[in-house]
Structure formats: C-alpha cells, structure tokens
Write an enzyme that holds these catalytic residues in place. Structure first.
Site, mmCIF file in Angstrom:
data_model
loop_
_atom_site.group_PDB
_atom_site.id
_atom_site.type_symbol
_atom_site.label_atom_id
_atom_site.label_comp_id
_atom_site.label_asym_id
_atom_site.label_seq_id
_atom_site.Cartn_x
_atom_site.Cartn_y
_atom_site.Cartn_z
ATOM 1 N N LYS A 17 -19.175 -4.257 38.301
ATOM 2 C CA LYS A 17 -19.540 -5.348 39.291
ATOM 3 C C LYS A 17 -20.931 -4.915 39.544
ATOM 4 O O LYS A 17 -21.589 -6.020 39.887
ATOM 5 C CB LYS A 17 -18.409 -4.969 40.354
ATOM 6 N N ARG B 226 -18.226 -16.443 8.743
ATOM 7 C CA ARG B 226 -19.454 -17.242 8.524
ATOM 8 C C ARG B 226 -19.288 -18.572 9.279
ATOM 9 O O ARG B 226 -20.438 -18.576 9.884
ATOM 10 C CB ARG B 226 -19.544 -17.395 7.063
ATOM 11 N N HIS C 154 -4.234 -24.924 0.809
ATOM 12 C CA HIS C 154 -4.256 -25.699 2.158
ATOM 13 C C HIS C 154 -3.167 -25.411 2.989
ATOM 14 O O HIS C 154 -2.565 -26.347 3.460
ATOM 15 C CB HIS C 154 -4.745 -27.074 1.882
#
Length: 526
Positions: free
Chosen positions: A139, A216, A278
């Site tokens: 803080k 990436r 996929h």
C-alpha cells in the site's frame, strides 16, 4: 534510501545474499524466528522484532509482527508531516524494506492429501502476520519497497548497487507482485475451505493462476497470450506442468490441442495413441504396442493427422518414436519418454516433445470455465464414464463381445469431439469422425465420407465402416442419421437415447439387424 529492513521468510532461498548486501549498505535488519537464526548463522547482525516492539512472540508464534510499532513504521508517509510527528511521538522508526514470503500452506495441503499431514497442520499454515505486512508495504509502495518473490532479490540488489535506492516504478511493480501473491494465497485457502464444506459452486469464487510463460501470441498473431498454472491447489500432471524436452516454444494453439489430446489419451487403460487437429481427434487407436497404436490412429485420417498433435498414455519407447518420426507432427506428448526415444526424435528438431510425469485423472471432479460478456460460466468437467453394466440394450439384438468393446471405445472418443459428434470405430480404432456440424446427419455423412476416402487412398476395396460401430454424443432426433450409419455398414450403435422418435430409430435398427444400446448420458461439447 533504505535504512531499515524487516525480513521474515519461510522460503529462505537467496535471503542470506540479499541480507549481506543490505548489511554492507549499513541497513539495520529486523527479523523473527527461523529467519533471524539463519541470518545470524551467516554472521549478520539482526535485531529481533520483539526487541523493537517490547512485546514477545506469543500464542506459539501466531502473534509476532502484529504491533503498531511495526505497522506504523511501514505505513508512515515520508512526505506527510503529521505521520512524522506521530512516529516521533511514539518513538517509532520507519521501515523502508519489507521482505516476506508466506507460510507454505499449499505444500502442507498437498501433504494432507497424501496422508502425511493432519488438518491442524493446514490451519497453522494459514499466515496472518505475513499477508498483513505485505499489504501494508505494498500500500505504501511510494515510500517502501516490498519483496515477496526470491526471484526479485537480484533486481533490488542491482538497484541498490547502482542507484542506492529502488526506483518508484520498480516499487510499484513489486507492490503489484505482493498483492497478487497475497490474493493467490487467500484464494488457495478459500478453495480448500470451500471444498471442505462440500460447496462446489459457492456464492463467491476466488481463483488464481501463476504465469508459467508468456506466449508469442494467442490463436492469432494480433492476440496476446500467456500460459498459467492453477495457483489454488496442486495442478497435477498435465500440459501446464509439462517439460518441453526439445523443439520451439509451444504456441497457444499447440497448448490447446495438446490438452485436448492428452485428456483423451488419459481415458484409456489400454495402450493408446491419440492424434488431434484443431482440438478435435482425427485418429484414436488402442493396441498392445504404442507403435502399432500410432500407425492405426494415423490411418483413420492421414491428411488431417499431418501436422497434428500426438499423445500416448504410456512411456514413449523407441519403437513408437521411430513410427512417429515418419510423420510431421507439431507436438508429441507422453507421461514418460525413454532416452532412446529422445535420441530418435532429436533427429526431428521441429517436433515439440513434452513429458508430463503422469496423466490427468479422467475421473477427477474438476471444473471448466468459459468467459461470457460480463462474467463467466463454470461447470464440472465432463467426467461421466460408461461401463458395460451401464448399457441398456434397446434392440432385438444385443451387441456381441467385440462390438461392445468397440462401442465403449467409440463412446470415450465421442466425448472429446465437438458437437454434433459422430464416431465410427472398428477393432478399437477410429475409422471415421464427424465433428462440429450443426446437423447430426451431416456429421454422420462426413464421418462416413472421410472413412471412405481414407480407405480408397490406402487402396482398400472394402469400406472401412463396414462392420464398424457408431457413437453419437446425443440422441438421433430423426431416423435419417441412423440411415446413414446403416448405409455405411455399421452393425451397432451407442447413443444416449431420450428422443421423441426413439421408437422410430429403434424400429429401423431392428429392421436392419443392428444392435443398439442407450447410455442415458449425453456428451455435448461446445
């Protein structure tokens, strides 16, 4: 300038090196318990916190640093006259650096699960003073430096050696790290207590992840991405905790496909190979050897398998590695990989080789999250499993022993195929897969067409689906989907049942001499 530091750590990695630099800079070091002992043994001067507060550690160490002298020293604003006056009035010295990491709660919880710990051990590892110190220092980052990760010690040492202080921007970054550390710690405790109460969907949910690596990019180059491992409990064997033994860095899509591939491979108790493209399986086979399982899995759809992700549910041996090296693959995954297999696949440096040290628990009661605008959906993972005793025969003919084995294989695969899903299996090998279609009959046609095309390209004269079994992830709303299966030569069907037209579908199966079983369980996968 750092003139006074408080150091109290459970993980003592690198702490002596940091404290040594601080001592060389003339920094006074406050400490507690085991940390003070470790620093003194290293020849460093240390002031016990109890000497500063004038109050001893009590309640078996539960109360050590929870004292105004400590927290006022941390929270005082150096540019606030009133704060300076308050410190002076109460004879409190500022604390400029707080180095704290927390009791090993997660490690203790792991010991509890393995039977090496008891419940009270976990309770005592719920840190109170540590999070309070970190929150106070974070803080007040405009004036105080906070360190919680040993990996950040070197950065602070470098700054002290070059600038004699830690820059504001770095203090801000370290404050964010500290708050995230405390949040993750509290989330782990909350998750544990929630499970103890048997509440799997609590009114408020706290989740935390630890970044494993920045990627990436995401699914597409314009999307940023990173891989995280769960921080609220032991993640167990899986992709997030795997080791990449060779190849380029994993992409977002590599990781997504690898997860889909490994979780399906974990469904089988027999030696199995799964090939995914996929996020959908394009070939699955069970055989006595992994090499044969791979050859059979690839034969299902060689075109789609090219450049796919391959997973095995056994230690990858040299024979399987030789077989795999004959095909271009993005990723190869196995719970273990022999040194001979590694040497063989090293000749294919473009293959990313992952070792997971085990398989995910296919029956684990875990959860899945999907983001929606303004929030997220949470559900249990689909750990539903069907065995021979769970099958309800609804036709005049029951499946024979070979058909029943294939039906159960097809059902396991079907669970991991995007809906609407149709899977043809023969001899524990997928021969045709239809995935992600809006119409179930289209999925049935696509699966049969893919099987026919692969068979023709392999020079086979008999349709691959002849004598196969078929699995459907949900019921047939009309009989037309079954008509496609009959035309393809399927002899048995497994499906959930529950359609208004079940009687029509069953009648057609009886007319064609098919065996059909209902599972009473659906496997939608969106």
């Amino acid at each position: 300038m750092i003139e006074r530091a408080l150091i109290s750590v459970s993980d003592k990695s690198g702490i002596v090196d940091l404290a040594t630099v601080l001592a060389q800079k003339g920094v006074e070091i406050l400490s507690t318990g085991g940390t003070a002992i470790a620093l003194r043994e290293a020849g460093l001067d240390v002031v016990e916190v109890s000497e500063t507060t004038g109050f001893p550690e009590i309640l078996g160490g539960r109360v050590k640093t929870l004292h105004p002298t400590i927290h006022a020293g941390i929270l005082a604003r150096r540019d606030c006259r009133d704060d300076h006056e308050a410190l002076k009035q109460h004879s409190i010295n500022p604390i400029d650096l707080v180095v704290v990491n927390l009791y090993p709660f997660r490690e203790t919880l792991a010991g509890l699960r393995s039977g090496n710990r008891i419940m009270t051990d976990c309770i005592e590892m719920i840190d109170i003073g540590g999070p309070t110190l970190l929150r106070a220092a974070a803080k007040n980052y405009q004036h105080v430096t906070v360190l919680v990760e040993p990996g950040d010690y070197s950065t602070v040492i470098k700054n002290l050696n070059t600038n004699q202080e830690v820059p504001l921007a770095e203090r801000c970054r370290l404050a964010a790290v500290a708050f995230a550390h405390v949040a993750a710690y509290d989330a782990a405790i909350s998750s544990w207590l929630t499970r103890e109460n048997g509440d799997t969907k609590p009114p408020r949910l706290s989740l935390s992840g630890r970044r494993v690596k920045a990627l990436r990019y995401g699914e597409n180059p314009h999307q940023q991405a990173a891989l995280y491992a769960w921080d609220t409990g032991s993640p167990g064997p899986g992709i997030a905790t795997s080791r990449c033994l060779q190849g380029r860095e994993l992409s977002y899509n590599n990781i997504h496909d690898a997860h889909a591939c490994l979780t399906l491979a974990a469904e089988f108790s027999e030696p199995a190979c799964v090939i995914v493209k996929h996020a959908n399986p394009c070939g699955v086979a069970c055989r006595e050897s992994l090499a044969e399982a791979f050859q059979q899995a690839r034969s299902c759809d060689p075109v789609s398998a090219f450049g796919g992700v391959i997973a095995f549910n056994r230690c990858l041996d040299s024979a399987a590695a030789e077989a795999v090296s004959s095909m271009f693959a993005e990723v190869v995954i196995a719970p273990e990989i022999t040194s001979q297999a590694q040497e063989i696949l090293a000749k294919k440096p473009d293959i990313r080789l992952l070792e997971t040290d085990g398989l995910p628990d296919a029956s684990a009661n875990d959860f899945m999250i999907k983001m929606v605008s303004g929030g997220f959906l949470l559900q249990d993972t689909d750990d539903g499993a069907i065995g021979p005793d769970d099958l309800s025969v609804v036709t005049q003919r029951a499946p024979n022993a070979a058909e029943q084995v294939d039906l159960l294989v097809a059902w396991k695969v079907c669970k991991h195929v995007s809906s609407n899903a149709i899977v043809y299996v023969k001899n524990q090998t997928t021969v045709g897969i239809g995935a992600g279609q809006m119409s179930r009959v289209d999925s049935a046609r696509i699966a049969a067409d893919k099987a026919q095309r692969a068979g023709q390209e392999a020079g086979e004269t008999t349709a691959r689906t002849q004598g196969s079994v078929l699995a459907s992830d949900a019921f047939f709303p009309f009989a037309d989907g079954l008509e496609v299966a009959i035309e393809a030569g399927a002899t048995a069907v497994i499906q959930p049942g529950g359609s208004k037209r079940d009687s029509e579908v069953i009648a057609l199966a009886n007319e064609a001499g098919l065996a059909m079983v209902f599972t009473g369980m659906r496997h939608f996968r969106h």
